[in-house]
Design a protein around this motif. Sequence first.
Motif: not given
Lengths: 381, 211
Positions: A158, A200-201, A165-166, A203-204, A168-169
């Motif tokens: 990260e 987390g959600r 970026k995070p 982010l998308f 997960r991303l």
Amino acid sequence: MNFRVFCAVLAIGTLVTPVQRGSAQEQFPFEIFGRYLEPLAQQIGMPGVSAAIIQNGPGGRAVRRYNFGFADVERKIPARSDTPYAIGGVTQAMTGVLHGVCIDRFPPSVFDIDRDIRLFVPGFPVANTSVRQVLAHATDGRFRYDPALFARLTPVIESPQCLDKPFRLAMAAEVLDRFRGGMRRTVPGMDLNRPEGAAGRALFDDATVARYQAVLSELAVPYRIDARGRASRSEYPSYGLDAASGMVSTVDDLVDFETQLDQARIDSVPFSASTLDLMWRNQGFDVPNGSGGTLRVVMPTGLGWFVTTESGQRLVWTFGYIQDASSALIVKILPPANAPTDRRLTLIMLANSGGLAQGYDLENANVTSNPFVKVFLRLFI
Amino acid sequence: MTSRACPERARRASRRAALALLILFAAPRAAFADFFVVPFAGMKFGGSTSIVDLELASGKKKLVLGIAARTVDDGIIGYEVEFANIAGFFGNAEEAAIRPLVKSGNYVNDLTGSVVLSLPPGFTGGGLRPYAVIGGGLIHAQSEDFFDVLPVRRTVAALNLGVGAIGMITNNVGVRFDLRHLRSLASDPPTGGVGYQIAYSRFTIGLLLRP
């Protein structure tokens, strides 16, 4: 005229017959592996297993898939190649790939895995430890499999020096969306359909979240196996995603993942051949020898992967284990360095119980303690 | 004084010796124990194993052949040593018809030593004498698969429990009915998996033969 026909048939027969025989011979070990898989899984008490063997070589790519048992025993949903499983520590191999992306993308003045990890993670518990050492499970210069320390690599990815970026991303952008096939049924985090996964959600975009949640709704039901080989339903622990664990994937998507890595030598996706070699090469570190000098200690690990040798063949492998819930295993047989065009074989196995990992000695870099791997190596080496 | 004391001491010594001889000959019933050889045959049933069992055969019924040596007397406690062979323990005809994996010639042997606790003959009026056995020993399992991938050659410590009855037909020949359970003492990882445990039961009928 009849003599000509006879000659033509004879010629065609001569040409065709060896091809068929060769094909049958090549298929034979794949067929036999399937014969062993089911009784072994049954004896261990595993409710479901999905597996594949990929063969990449000069003749192209061949994939053989195997499925046994159920993703959900109570509802009789069979295990399939597109059944999503929690892959636990196999996430570390993907973290290795992300580090490879940064190694490949930035010069050492920007991103250098030999730098002290405390530059990225000030609170890292062991002083004088490089990022490379953590990636190789060699924090104090000696091999010790420690997922908790490996998880501390999350901020490295990260950091502005790496992908900025995070996590997960980064995983979605550099692995899931970039690899062939799009790995459409792989999810960066087991928590994306749980209340605790709200951050987390966020982010998308909505469509991506909906896709991830649809996959997670089909996640294989976890089972606990007792000492007598009886399975009973259990629960996944609450877990998000970090560098050490948390990914969800299918055999089909991992086939694409492995195939792309094998192909990196040709198309440099996700990184160059030299970075691939670095990732799958045994890492060595100088440790004090007690008499003022240093001793070079070679680890059974590369960067995020185990790298060991069996019968003269280099094995690159990784495993995942979530207690009483799931397990995963990827084992690659790589050709010797002087024969880079030889065939490569990869075994991928996913299970909704601990049966692929628990009770074996995988943490100590002993992959041959696993009976499925024994069968694979015996049939294919 | 000395001359009178010597016969007294000799008398005491001889009394003690006589008492010792009396105890020696009177006490142990084993002095009347007879030794028998017991060839036996029967059926292994039930069973489970965590040793590689590619044809899932451990629960199947199998023929058991064996031989035992045991003491038989009028007392409660006796001793026994027993050897048994279960040929084809890892073979399963139903599985083999679909996907044969295990070579013939596989087997399990057990060798145990046991204490035998029997009802005295007076209790049974000369009929069958019930007994119970408890002991320990070794179980050896051996098996090979066609592709030589997961050969088994394993010996584990085992516990042996059983009940049965014996009856003499003549002075030299008798019959034994025996129900026994054998279980390895080895432990496996808590997840099950391929390991070291094996357990089975068997019912056998044997002939007691005085050698």
